[in-house]
Design a protein around this motif. Sequence first.
Motif, short mmCIF file in Angstrom:
data_model
loop_
_atom_site.label_atom_id
_atom_site.label_comp_id
_atom_site.label_asym_id
_atom_site.label_seq_id
_atom_site.Cartn_x
_atom_site.Cartn_y
_atom_site.Cartn_z
N GLY A 85 0.79 -1.23 0.00
CA GLY A 85 0.00 0.00 0.00
C GLY A 85 0.82 1.27 0.00
N VAL A 86 2.03 1.23 -0.57
CA VAL A 86 2.87 2.43 -0.64
C VAL A 86 2.33 3.31 -1.76
CG1 VAL A 86 5.20 3.31 -1.03
CG2 VAL A 86 4.87 1.15 0.21
N GLU A 87 1.91 4.52 -1.40
CA GLU A 87 1.26 5.39 -2.39
C GLU A 87 1.92 6.76 -2.52
OE1 GLU A 87 -2.92 5.57 -1.58
OE2 GLU A 87 -3.23 3.42 -1.90
N GLU A 88 2.83 7.11 -1.60
CA GLU A 88 3.43 8.44 -1.62
C GLU A 88 4.94 8.33 -1.49
OE1 GLU A 88 1.72 10.39 1.72
OE2 GLU A 88 -0.34 10.08 1.06
N GLU A 89 5.64 9.30 -2.08
CA GLU A 89 7.10 9.29 -2.03
C GLU A 89 7.62 9.38 -0.59
OE1 GLU A 89 10.87 11.24 -4.41
OE2 GLU A 89 8.92 12.23 -4.49
N ALA A 90 6.92 10.16 0.25
CA ALA A 90 7.36 10.29 1.65
C ALA A 90 7.34 8.94 2.37
CB ALA A 90 6.46 11.29 2.38
N GLN A 91 6.38 8.09 2.01
CA GLN A 91 6.32 6.76 2.62
C GLN A 91 7.54 5.93 2.23
OE1 GLN A 91 2.59 5.55 0.95
NE2 GLN A 91 1.37 6.42 2.61
N THR A 92 7.99 6.07 0.98
CA THR A 92 9.17 5.31 0.54
C THR A 92 10.40 5.73 1.33
OG1 THR A 92 9.90 6.81 -1.24
CG2 THR A 92 8.20 5.19 -1.79
N HIS A 93 10.55 7.03 1.59
CA HIS A 93 11.70 7.52 2.37
C HIS A 93 11.64 6.99 3.80
CE1 HIS A 93 12.74 9.81 -1.05
NE2 HIS A 93 11.90 10.82 -0.86
N PHE A 94 10.45 6.99 4.39
CA PHE A 94 10.28 6.46 5.75
C PHE A 94 10.70 4.98 5.79
CE2 PHE A 94 7.67 3.98 8.66
CZ PHE A 94 7.90 4.61 9.87
#
Length: 240
Positions: free
Chosen positions: A207-216
């Motif tokens: 459920g990764v939908e945003e770039e900020a989530q990938t960095h986290f």
Amino acid sequence: RAIEEDEFLLYYQPVMNAESEKLSGFEALIRWQHPRRGIVPPGDFIAIAEETRLIIPIGRWVIREACKQARIWQRAFPKLELNISVNIAPQQFTDPNLIDDIRDVLEKTKLPGQRLKVEITESAIMENPHEVAQRLNQIREMGVQLHVDDFGTGYSALSYLKSYPFDTLKIDKSFVQDVMKEREDASLVKAIINMAHSLGLSVIAEGVEEEAQTHFLQQEGCDYSQGYFYSRPMPENEFQ
């Protein structure tokens, strides 16, 4: 009728290496190509298939088609070392032919066992722990990897993690979607990653939908990511 008329097809969603953001493999997801309604998502028919136990022949078809396609792409793109993930429903573990079916598919497609990932939910484990354990061990003996799907949404009786031969936990998207907004979700995702790694398991965030989530997720050492940020599930020709 859909089984008899061969109306099912597979869509594929990429699974990415979280750190390098390069393709690691893909998950096979079933769709129904209905003659009048068009593409029907699994949420509209899987529950009925499970109730009628038609999920067993459907699941058998998914494994066969997914492995066949994985082998085609492995030959076409040998440097990628692609893995294929398929979901196994609880009823499939009651099918006495399950192990022979997987073995036959691997032999006929020449797909190496370690390239196949079988996903099972926590609730499926708890429905019939003894039978599931036996089947999982037999599957693992073929080199096939075992994933816990939707981790954190089921019974979460953590004792099974040391009792069953799992390789990977998939963090459910309900935790991932709010990691940048809810401190509790961020803490839970961190805890799951740390716990999995301490047990020698890898982690896939769904459920990764945003770039900020990938960095986290990169920062927390998550191994793999999957979600609309990278790609929606696609039919075979688009995925290729």
